[in-house]
Design a protein around this motif. Structure first.
Motif, mmCIF file in Angstrom:
data_model
loop_
_atom_site.group_PDB
_atom_site.id
_atom_site.type_symbol
_atom_site.label_atom_id
_atom_site.label_comp_id
_atom_site.label_asym_id
_atom_site.label_seq_id
_atom_site.Cartn_x
_atom_site.Cartn_y
_atom_site.Cartn_z
ATOM 1 N N ARG A 15 0.822 -1.208 0.000
ATOM 2 C CA ARG A 15 0.000 0.000 0.000
ATOM 3 C C ARG A 15 0.860 1.264 0.000
ATOM 4 O O ARG A 15 0.543 2.248 -0.672
ATOM 5 N N ASP A 16 1.966 1.234 0.735
ATOM 6 C CA ASP A 16 2.891 2.371 0.739
ATOM 7 C C ASP A 16 3.452 2.630 -0.655
ATOM 8 O O ASP A 16 3.539 3.785 -1.096
ATOM 9 N N GLU A 64 2.178 2.035 -3.469
ATOM 10 C CA GLU A 64 1.180 2.585 -4.381
ATOM 11 C C GLU A 64 0.776 4.008 -3.990
ATOM 12 O O GLU A 64 0.734 4.898 -4.853
ATOM 13 N N ARG A 65 0.518 4.230 -2.728
ATOM 14 C CA ARG A 65 -0.011 5.532 -2.303
ATOM 15 C C ARG A 65 1.061 6.600 -2.121
ATOM 16 O O ARG A 65 0.838 7.763 -2.468
ATOM 17 N N LEU A 66 2.208 6.216 -1.598
ATOM 18 C CA LEU A 66 3.248 7.201 -1.318
ATOM 19 C C LEU A 66 4.235 7.372 -2.466
ATOM 20 O O LEU A 66 4.759 8.463 -2.674
ATOM 21 N N ASN A 72 3.537 6.141 -5.708
ATOM 22 C CA ASN A 72 2.814 6.098 -6.980
ATOM 23 C C ASN A 72 3.315 4.969 -7.889
ATOM 24 O O ASN A 72 3.340 5.096 -9.115
ATOM 25 N N THR A 98 2.145 1.879 -9.278
ATOM 26 C CA THR A 98 0.857 1.204 -9.439
ATOM 27 C C THR A 98 0.965 -0.152 -10.109
ATOM 28 O O THR A 98 0.038 -0.957 -10.021
ATOM 29 N N GLN A 110 5.528 -3.804 -7.753
ATOM 30 C CA GLN A 110 5.363 -3.847 -6.302
ATOM 31 C C GLN A 110 5.875 -5.178 -5.751
ATOM 32 O O GLN A 110 6.617 -5.219 -4.765
ATOM 33 N N HIS A 123 -2.887 -3.474 5.568
ATOM 34 C CA HIS A 123 -2.363 -2.914 4.333
ATOM 35 C C HIS A 123 -2.137 -3.981 3.274
ATOM 36 O O HIS A 123 -1.985 -3.672 2.102
#
Length: 245
Positions: A39-40, A42-44, A46, A48, A53, A202
């Protein structure tokens, strides 16, 4: 592991140098790496692409196995630079070298920037010869090349000696060896990837961008891999297309 090494050398070894500036901006060092979740990423950051990942998380897991000992990691890599052994520590550059060595030179450059390194090949159960074939961009109608890659990956998965069955790469840490062995047993039973670096909400389901059938024939028309012996450093490769061969 300072943030400059992580953003340059480490990301290059992972095969994802395109994220270097992002990691530099966020000052990602070894301590930050150890705390990152999917999640980090992707969200922090970017990031995707789910395979990217997965690639980063597995590279982090390798660092965790080695207790973030950069010197130990580099020493292990030096030992297998000219020998097809201990693929778990291979960099993306070493994987590309291996692809060239098995006479698939024309496809090796297709792995640049795709995040395929040794830890992905060893620790990700769903990364098989089909996934590698797709990443390399080998046409689906090149059945002999598919078969050749399958056999080479299967051969790479077989330890060269009984000593290697003990996961020599992590032999310097008895605690890490025990934990790693327990995780491998659990992985093989469940068929799941060991990506829950920190058990929390997460964690999300992964999806590999390269994994697909590529127009594969039905299961009964595919050759199944010989089960790996206990202690093998890689998971069983699932299958390879051999129609019209």
């Amino acid at each position: 592991m300072d943030h400059h090494w992580v953003a340059t050398s480490w990301l290059s070894d992972v095969g994802l140098p395109q994220y270097s500036q992002t990691f530099q901006t966020h000052l990602v060092d070894g301590r930050v790496l150890n705390s990152l979740s999917r999640r980090d990423l992707e969200r922090l950051f970017n990031i995707t692409d789910q395979f990217h990942q997965t690639s980063l998380l597995l590279a982090i897991q390798l660092l965790q196995i080695l207790n973030f000992d950069k010197e130990a990691l580099q020493a292990q890599r030096a030992k297998c630079e000219d020998q097809d052994r201990e693929p778990i520590v291979w960099t993306s550059h070493r994987v590309m070298k291996w692809i060239r060595d098995i006479d698939l030179k024309e496809f090796s450059d297709n792995l640049q920037g795709k995040g395929i390194h040794g830890a992905v090949m060893v620790l990700e159960p769903s990364f098989d010869s089909d996934a590698m074939t797709k990443a390399l961009g080998i046409p689906s109608n090149k059945h002999m090349l598919h078969r050749h890659l399958y056999e080479e990956m299967k051969s790479l998965a077989v330890p060269n000696s009984s000593a290697e069955k003990g996961s020599e790469v992590i032999s310097s840490s008895p605690v890490a060896v025990k934990r790693f062995a327990e995780e491998r047993v659990s992985i093989r039973r469940s068929g799941k990837s060991p990506l829950r670096l920190h058990a929390s909400s997460h964690s999300v389901e992964r999806g590999l961008g390269f994994h697909g059938s590529c127009g594969s024939p039905p299961r009964e028309a595919r050759v199944q891999a010989v089960p790996r012996a206990r202690g093998s450093p890689m998971h069983t490769y699932k299958s390879v297309e051999i129609t019209n061969v």
